[in-house]
Design an enzyme around this catalytic site. Structure first.
Site, mmCIF file in Angstrom:
data_model
loop_
_atom_site.group_PDB
_atom_site.id
_atom_site.type_symbol
_atom_site.label_atom_id
_atom_site.label_comp_id
_atom_site.label_asym_id
_atom_site.label_seq_id
_atom_site.Cartn_x
_atom_site.Cartn_y
_atom_site.Cartn_z
ATOM 1 N N HIS A 125 2.855 -4.571 4.026
ATOM 2 C CA HIS A 125 2.199 -5.850 3.406
ATOM 3 C C HIS A 125 0.743 -5.790 3.224
ATOM 4 C CE1 HIS A 125 6.628 -6.814 3.709
ATOM 5 N NE2 HIS A 125 6.476 -7.857 2.920
ATOM 6 N N GLY A 126 0.114 -4.993 4.127
ATOM 7 C CA GLY A 126 -1.324 -5.143 4.116
ATOM 8 C C GLY A 126 -1.889 -5.268 2.578
#
Length: 200
Positions: A125-126
């Site tokens: 999800h970075g």
């Protein structure tokens, strides 16, 4: 520098860099509920390779992982960090990016770092932080599969591969992709440092 004795008292998860001169400095941008593996794996890998690592969080205090692992040492507030002080930036996933993407100081730091042209890694999800910082348009990237629609909506080209490189960006989909991502990240970082990109 924190000594081994101090670390034993303060924080038994703190990485210990050798006594040699540091090779540079890396920022890990995160918040509470980060995916534990995605945080600790690069944190230890960077430190053991000889880099000083600053963990940048919203409050600058202890950061806790999604599975409960915590780190108290080497954590500082994002607002106090200067992008010019770092050789690379890494953004792990978990639930942390959903908090970071709503913080002006996190997006400002990410944008300022991107302008340096230096290496940025993100996993899972970075890339949501990169999306909210306006850095994805026209870029080839990967991420966790649920983030793929966001990448496309932001004008990026989503590639379902373990690791995708596009200029200064290196992205990966999930924890299982990280050995390949970190291997490539370290090669790129060493090459850029070798070209004189030192920012200590």
């Amino acid at each position: 520098m924190t000594t081994t004795t101090d670390i034993g008292v303060l924080d038994n998860r703190a990485a210990i860099r050798g006594a040699t001169r540091p090779r540079g400095r890396i920022a890990i941008l995160t918040a509470d509920l980060v995916e534990d593996v995605e945080f600790f794996y690069p944190y230890y890998r960077f430190t053991e390779a000889g880099y000083d690592v600053d963990v940048l969080t919203p409050g600058g205090t202890e950061v806790s992982g999604y599975k409960g692992l915590a780190l108290r040492t080497g954590v500082q507030a994002i607002a106090d960090a200067d992008a010019d002080d770092y050789d690379a930036l890494f953004i792990p996933g978990g639930l942390a990016p959903s908090e970071l993407r709503d913080l002006p100081e996190a997006l400002a730091f990410t944008s300022a770092f991107a302008q340096t042209g230096r290496l940025i890694g993100a996993v899972c999800h970075g890339p949501q932080v990169l999306i909210s910082a306006g850095l994805v348009e026209g870029r080839r990237m990967t991420s966790w599969k649920d983030v793929a629609p966001e990448v496309r909506e932001a004008g990026g080209h989503y590639i379902d591969e373990p690791v995708v490189e596009d200029g200064q960006f290196i992205t990966a989909r999930k924890p299982g992709d990280m050995p390949l991502e970190l291997a490539r990240f370290m090669v790129r970082l060493a090459g850029e440092k070798g070209a004189g990109a030192s920012h200590e």
